[in-house]
Structures are given as C-alpha cells and as structure tokens.
Design a protein around this motif. Sequence first.
Motif, short mmCIF file in Angstrom:
data_model
loop_
_atom_site.label_atom_id
_atom_site.label_comp_id
_atom_site.label_asym_id
_atom_site.label_seq_id
_atom_site.Cartn_x
_atom_site.Cartn_y
_atom_site.Cartn_z
N GLU A 296 -3.65 -5.68 6.15
CA GLU A 296 -2.61 -5.16 5.27
C GLU A 296 -2.38 -6.10 4.09
OE1 GLU A 296 1.42 -5.43 6.25
OE2 GLU A 296 1.95 -3.52 5.35
N SER A 297 -2.36 -7.40 4.37
CA SER A 297 -2.10 -8.34 3.27
C SER A 297 -3.28 -8.35 2.30
CB SER A 297 -1.77 -9.74 3.80
OG SER A 297 -2.92 -10.30 4.39
N MET B 222 0.82 -1.20 0.00
CA MET B 222 0.00 0.00 0.00
C MET B 222 0.86 1.25 0.00
SD MET B 222 -3.02 -0.54 2.69
CE MET B 222 -1.92 -1.43 3.74
N SER C 69 -2.30 4.91 8.74
CA SER C 69 -2.86 3.91 7.85
C SER C 69 -2.33 2.55 8.30
CB SER C 69 -2.46 4.18 6.41
OG SER C 69 -1.11 3.87 6.24
N VAL C 70 -2.96 1.50 7.84
CA VAL C 70 -2.56 0.17 8.27
C VAL C 70 -1.07 -0.04 8.04
CG1 VAL C 70 -2.84 -2.30 7.83
CG2 VAL C 70 -4.82 -0.81 7.78
N GLU C 71 -0.64 0.34 6.84
CA GLU C 71 0.76 0.08 6.49
C GLU C 71 1.71 0.85 7.40
OE1 GLU C 71 3.28 0.18 2.41
OE2 GLU C 71 2.28 1.98 3.05
N LEU D 275 -4.70 -6.22 12.01
CA LEU D 275 -4.20 -5.21 11.07
C LEU D 275 -3.23 -5.82 10.08
CD1 LEU D 275 -3.75 -2.13 13.44
CD2 LEU D 275 -5.58 -2.58 11.82
N ARG D 276 -2.46 -6.79 10.55
CA ARG D 276 -1.51 -7.45 9.64
C ARG D 276 -2.27 -8.19 8.54
NH1 ARG D 276 3.53 -7.97 10.41
NH2 ARG D 276 3.54 -7.70 12.66
N ARG E 236 -2.99 -5.13 0.23
CA ARG E 236 -1.86 -5.10 -0.70
C ARG E 236 -2.19 -5.79 -2.02
NH1 ARG E 236 2.26 -7.96 1.95
NH2 ARG E 236 2.59 -6.33 3.46
#
Length: 498
Positions: A226-227, A1, A431-433, A222-223, A230
Amino acid sequence: MDLLLPRSPGSSQMVSHCSVIQMDSSANSVNSSKTSLPPRYSFGWSGKQSKSLKQPLIKSSLQLRTVLTSKTRDISTSSLSNDEKIGVLLLNLGGPETLEDVQPFLFNLFADPDIIRLPRLFRFLQKPLAQFISVARAPKSKEGYAAIGGGSPLRKITDEQAEELRKALCEKDIPAKVYVGMRYWHPFTEEAIEQIKKDGITKLVVLPLYPQFSISTSGSSLRLLESIFREDEYLVNMQHTVIPSWYQREGYIKAMGDLIENELRKFEQPEKVMIFFSAHGVPLAYVEEAGDPYKAEMEECVDLIMEELEKRRLPNPYTLAYQSRVGPVEWLKPYTDETIVELGQRGVESLLAVPISFVSEHIETLEEIDVEYKELALKSGIQKWGRVPALGCQPTFISDLADAVIESLPYVGAMAVSNLEARQSLVPLGSVEELLAVYDSQRRELPAPVTVWEWGWTKSAETWNGRAAMLAVVVLVFLEVTTGEGFLHQWGILPISR
Ligand SMILES: C=CC1=C(C)c2cc3[nH]c(cc4nc(cc5[nH]c(cc1n2)c(C)c5CCC(=O)O)C(CCC(=O)O)=C4C)c(C)c3C=C
Ligand SMILES: [Fe+2]
C-alpha cells in the motif's frame, strides 16, 4: 490509493504466446459500486466467532463454487482488451540465501512494526531495537540455516511456484506474467514492482503465498504494498485486486488431503496414526487484542482438511498446535513442543506432522520439525514419526492457485461488493487499500497487557518491570549504536568501528 473502477468495456482480442482469447464485453456483469466488503471477508476478520457460526458459510461457498468458476471465467475474459497485460504478484516472506545474510534479514524482519509492535510513543525505537534483537538472535538462527545447507530454500521454491503458476494460467488460456515480491529479503517487493512497471502490466492480481491471513504475514506485505502504491503515479492508476487468504479453496484442501493420505499410507497401521497439524504461531495479543483472523482461519482450515480425509475414509485422530515462538510474550497455544510431550505421555505411538501455515519447505519444516520436534517426539515415547511435505509445486495446488487468480480477474479494479457472486465467492476480494482499511478499522491499538497497577509480585509488576528493563536496554542500545561505544561493543556483540 483511490478506489479503482472498471474500465469501460469493449469487445477485444488478446494475443499471447499462450493462446488467442476472444473477449465479449456483454458478459461483464461486474458491479463497480463501493458499499461494504463481502461478508466472507469481514467475517474472517473478527477472529472471535465460534466455529458453529463459520461452518455453514464455508459450506455454502463450497457449494457455489462450480457455478462461480464457470461464470467468472466468462466475466474475466470479458473485461480485458488487447492492450491489457495481466500480472500476478506472489507475496512471500523471503529468507537469507547465505549465512552472511542472516543478521540483515533478521533486522528487516524485526524492523517491521507488524512483527514487533511497539506502543506508538516508542515507534522511533523500532530500528535500534531491531538491530539489537537481530544481532542477539543471529547466532541461533545461523545454526539453523547452517543445518539446512547454509541458507533458506525459499527463493528457489517460490520462483519454481511462480513459473508453474504461469504455465498453469497459460494452459487455462490466461497469459500472465508472474512476479515474486519478498517482504524481508531478495527479491524485495520493491524490486518486483519495478519489474511490473517496466513490463507495463495493466491489471495486477496480488496473491500472498500464505493460505491463512495474519497481520504478521499477508497483512505486513499488503501494508508495504500500500505504501509503495500510494507514492507511485503509475501504480495509483494500475487496476488491481488482492486475494488475502485462500485456505478454504477446494483445490488447496484436496491437495493437502492428497499429501496427508500419501504419508499416512506409509505407516504400517495408518488408522492408528495421530495427525499433528503444526501451525506457525503468533503472539496471542495479535488474535485477542488486535483482531488477527489467523487462529480462526487456521481452525477452519484444519476442519476442512479433516472433512476431506473423512470423505476418503480416513477418520484419524488429529490435533492442532503452534510452533516457532520467539521472545518472552505468550503466543497461541497449545505449543507444539509441549503437545508432543503430552501426546507421548498419553501413549500415542505414531505421529504424522503436517506443516500448515506455509506452502514451501523452509527452516521451520526442515530444521525445527524434522530435527528438533522429531527428536523430542522419540524421546517422549512416540515410536513412529512421519512428516507431510510442504505443497511446493504439487499440481492440484498450482492449478487451484491459477483458478483463484482467474476467478479474481473480474474484480480487478472493481470491488463488486454489491454483486452476489462476489459476496459469496470462495476468494474474498478487495483492493489493498480497502482490505487494510477494514483491517485497521477493526483493529484496535494493542492495549497494555495490564492496565491497573497492583502492588506486590504481581503480573502488573512483572509487566512494568519488564517494560522498564526493555526501555533501559533500548536506551543503552541506542547510545551504543549512536556513539559506537559500550558493553555490547566490549563483548564483541556489536562490531567496534575503526
Ligand atoms: C517475532 C515474531 C514473528 C512472528 C509473529 C512470525 C510469524 C510468522 N512467520 C511465518 C513464517 C515464517 N517465518 C520464518 C522465519 C522467522 N520468523 C521469525 C519471527 C516471527 N514470525 C523469525 C525470527 C524468523 C527467522 C528464523 C528464526 O530465527 O527462527 C520463516 C522461514 C523463512 C526461511 O528462511 O526459511 C517462515 C516461513 C508465519 C506463517 C507467521 C505467522 C502466521
Ligand atoms: Fe516467522
């Protein structure tokens, strides 16, 4: 991201079933430049600072709150246009709905590398190990879920919270759709994301339903998010922000104060009751080695609740302990069961248990606290026992969550870290990232508990023997799972394939 920058502002109008909102772009003071994360945020990350360092920061945040709430309301509406659709994604753990769900739910949980942290070299064993542990633990867990009615109430309660949050936002003139994404059971986060895409959401606020941040809860959710982000073109372009923890918010603290005060008043002599905060534990290494801010946030949270009670002239004695440990490693101490026994021995007569890590009733409140710890307390000499209910849909709490969402809207798609207001906001944002980047940069790989070998019956010997045994078990399980034969099948622990 990539870092998502704010859209170019434009004066617009948003129409919904809630209301009509006039938007004035001139109010947009969000600064989109990316520098570093807000101090509140990185501060929370270290997990190692002393309380004296943390307190002034919280107090100054609290003082700023009134100013921020009114200002951010202007900013939030200003950055919306008529084709904007706001979504709120509530992240939660999920729980088995039937007894048949228990083992696959446990498999999902133990297959999560943020729950069982294997050294990098052994990561390929994550799933066989998860299979082994989930099968071994399922009977005990099933007993617990059977005792609370045959399944977890988590889905129902979280759905109710989502609906109440939607209504509260609506009443505050923010039309939004609220989604529930669970980490280990239905509705899975992936399902919620599909719906978000179908609904054409353009601005998303991600709100984990855990007041305090932990690697194992909000971090894990959150991890995963994120995936998912992405790999998805739609999501890569969707503006979003995350509220990683919110235990320090005034409304949440007040709501907890209300619940505790209510229960205290039920005792004949409320002033003599020991308030017993029972938090969900995490392995000690998460905090000490991996930099999980959970313990620091938990302690601050308890301090803030006690300050609130003192303001109400309820300066009761209190203590904090950690429950629900799983497996052989050391978890955060003091442990709830040991503390209860100790308090009984010290002559404490009345105890009020306060579950503090989670905002819904679940197996660990309904079974572990209400049945196991109560029984232990009464056996240990405590005569009067009470328990504060989980927040659920308590109106002050839901209204405060709605405020947290509203305050975060100006930062959707814009980190605004150089903006003074964002830096001192009660709601640390990112943001998540970005949140995970900070988290990962500060988190070291968990080192081996013992680095230097010592001869004799020592901790290092125990550690390495334990590891060798674990490895042997893993290899055996792996062979069993792949060949379908072995001692686990013979003992009926794994089903024999026909
Ligand atoms: C093995 C490691 C675990 C860690 C670390 C952990 C952290 C953690 N969990 C919660 C909240 C909940 N956990 C729940 C169930 C549950 N958790 C674990 C393991 C770990 N949790 C297991 C094995 C289970 C299943 C139940 C059991 O067998 O005991 C639940 C209950 C959901 C429900 O169905 O009702 C909650 C809630 C937090 C807040 C936390 C770290 C801060
Ligand atoms: Fe748990």
